[in-house]
Scaffold this active site. Structure first.
Site, PDB file in Angstrom:
ATOM      1  N   CYS A  51       1.023  -1.289  -0.019  1.00 27.36           N
ATOM      2  CA  CYS A  51       0.089  -0.577  -0.099  1.00 27.36           C
ATOM      3  C   CYS A  51       0.554   1.317  -0.127  1.00 27.36           C
ATOM      4  O   CYS A  51       0.567   2.047  -1.071  1.00 27.36           O
ATOM      5  CB  CYS A  51      -0.939   0.284   1.017  1.00 27.36           C
ATOM      6  SG  CYS A  51      -2.142  -1.540   1.037  1.00 27.36           S
ATOM      7  N   HIS A 107      -1.006   7.266   1.701  1.00 27.83           N
ATOM      8  CA  HIS A 107      -0.744   6.346   2.604  1.00 27.83           C
ATOM      9  C   HIS A 107       1.004   6.473   3.597  1.00 27.83           C
ATOM     10  O   HIS A 107       2.221   5.919   2.939  1.00 27.83           O
ATOM     11  CB  HIS A 107      -0.392   4.640   2.845  1.00 27.83           C
ATOM     12  CG  HIS A 107      -0.470   3.538   3.697  1.00 27.83           C
ATOM     13  ND1 HIS A 107      -1.243   2.410   3.631  1.00 27.83           N
ATOM     14  CD2 HIS A 107       0.072   3.952   4.640  1.00 27.83           C
ATOM     15  CE1 HIS A 107      -0.482   2.187   4.910  1.00 27.83           C
ATOM     16  NE2 HIS A 107       0.260   2.259   4.962  1.00 27.83           N
TER      17      HIS A 107
END
Length: 448
Positions: A51, A107
């Site tokens: 991610c 992220h």
């Protein structure tokens, strides 16, 4: 041109209909409709199969082999190339756009000051009695959620994005909306599970000896998940796990469809570029692995669809060229008539948007490092028409002729038939001396 930027987490490429990947039913009518209204990049790949480094790469335009950010570890803000980068939101804000983001977009690296409005993602609370499966541990669980669909965080973030779209805009906008689903745990309403009766669920094709010809550092990437895969099989839950993934995919598609419907009903449909992507792929026991963080097809292959009014074919088209999520930043800049930053590692896809069969040299390079292996070196992979090549360290490599071996079951790195192909693919990725070493926060976890 306005920009509507949509993303999902951990959504693999099963819905593309390639039976070599998955031969079962996938319910994703809204994403299918979007794909058929623009250019569907059927060979899109992530810059990192995790991610944080994936999202940091496509949102900054800086590749992991430039930034050193290869894994889900803190420290992205300590990377010198990332310190001088301008986020996509900042780029559009600087150009006079209003910027708004809802849900999971970035992220670990964000430049939050570049958003006029930003509401981040939150995980839904686990249902009472969780884990709901006998193999469940941590986030690795699934089952019907106790919340009404209207109360789920992805639903609420989509509500926010729709509300923003419905406002009057006196300047161009960049609106981003990201669903956390189908990231684990897979807790969604029962109606989505009901779409996939267990006796109709197909599981991916597997081989028990799939890791036998994989080098040490490739196998090492799977070690953290092998016990979980064993537990899934010991409890006879593989089909249930696939059902839960498909159910959560259907939920994410339903939410994204609401945003797309809102755009279609707005006055901005014909001057808004729509991008949809997934940050990386996902294993469901292929190569005895679960989730992401490998350099094989399951973890690196992504979805990417772009609809650009007046540019993409009116009836939609599929593109088979091997492209990267890194290519999105320069593409959006060109589509909006803006000069992109000169440091971007990707290439504009506008030639392929105009002609999906145009000549193109693969940009489908993926970088990763290990949290437990020799983390002072990056691992790199490239995917092209000739197959997949992976370079670990200590001379460990893999090569798959995907025209004959689409499942990547046979590592042909030592086959003299492919010597010239492998040589070209080795030369197409950054050399060990040119690729940035992993950030210090990763190095602290190095296992000697």
């Amino acid at each position: 041109m306005n920009v509507l930027f949509l993303a999902s987490d951990d959504l693999n490429s099963w819905l593309l209909g390639d039976t070599n990947r998955y031969a079962g039913k996938v319910v994703a009518p809204n994403l299918t409709k979007l794909a058929e209204s623009g250019v569907n990049f059927k060979r899109a790949y992530t810059a990192a199969p995790v991610c944080s480094p994936s999202r940091t790469a496509f949102f900054s335009g800086v590749a992991p082999w430039t930034s050193g950010h290869y894994h889900n570890t803190p420290g992205a803000n300590s990377s010198e190339p990332l310190k001088s980068a301008l986020s996509m939101a900042g780029f559009f804000k600087k150009a006079g756009y209003s910027t708004a983001g809802y849900g999971k977009i970035t992220h670990g690296w964000d430049q939050g000051e570049h958003w006029d409005e930003k509401i981040g993602h939150k995980r839904d609370p686990a249902p009472p009695g969780a884990p709901l499966t006998p193999s469940g541990r941590g986030e690795q669980d699934w089952g019907p959620i106790h919340l009404a669909e209207e109360e789920m965080n992805d639903t609420l973030n989509v509500d926010n994005a729709i509300h923003r779209l419905q406002q009057e805009h006196d300047k161009p906008f960049f609106i981003a909306c990201g669903t956390f689903n189908p990231h684990m745990p897979w807790y969604v309403p029962q109606k989505y599970f009901d779409m996939f009766p267990l006796d109709e669920v197909t599981t991916p094709e597997l081989r028990e000896d799939d890791l036998d010809d994989v080098p040490e550092w490739g196998v090492e990437l799977t070690l953290g998940k092998q016990k979980y895969v064993d537990s899934v099989f010991e409890h006879g839950l593989h089909k249930e796990g696939v059902q839960a993934y498909l159910a959560t995919t259907a939920y994410a598609d339903a939410q994204l469809g609401r945003v797309l419907d809102a755009l279609d009903k707005s006055p901005y449909r014909d001057n808004t570029v729509v991008v949809f992507l997934t940050d990386h792929g996902f294993h469901l026991a292929e190569k005895h692995h679960w989730q992401k963080a490998t350099l094989w097809e399951e973890a690196t292959h992504t979805l990417m669809m772009i609809r650009a009014p007046g540019v993409t074919p009116a009836g939609g088209a599929a593109c088979e060229r091997f492209v990267s999520l890194l290519d999105i930043y320069p593409t959006l800049a060109e589509l909006c008539g803006l000069e992109p930053p000169d440091y971007l590692d990707g290439r504009s896809l506008v030639p392929l948007l105009r002609n999906p069969e145009a000549e193109w040299q693969s940009t489908a390079i993926t970088g990763l490092t290990s949290k437990g292996g020799p983390t002072w070196h990056p691992y790199l992979s490239i995917r092209s028409e000739t197959g997949r090549y992976i370079r670990y360290v200590d001379g460990q490599e893999e090569f798959y002729d995907t025209s004959k071996d689409p499942h990547e079951w046979t590592n042909s790195i030592g086959d003299p038939e492919y010597a010239s192909v492998i040589k070209r693919m080795r030369a197409a990725i950054p050399s060990p001396s040119d690729a940035a070493t992993p950030l210090p926060e990763v190095l602290k976890n190095t296992r000697e």
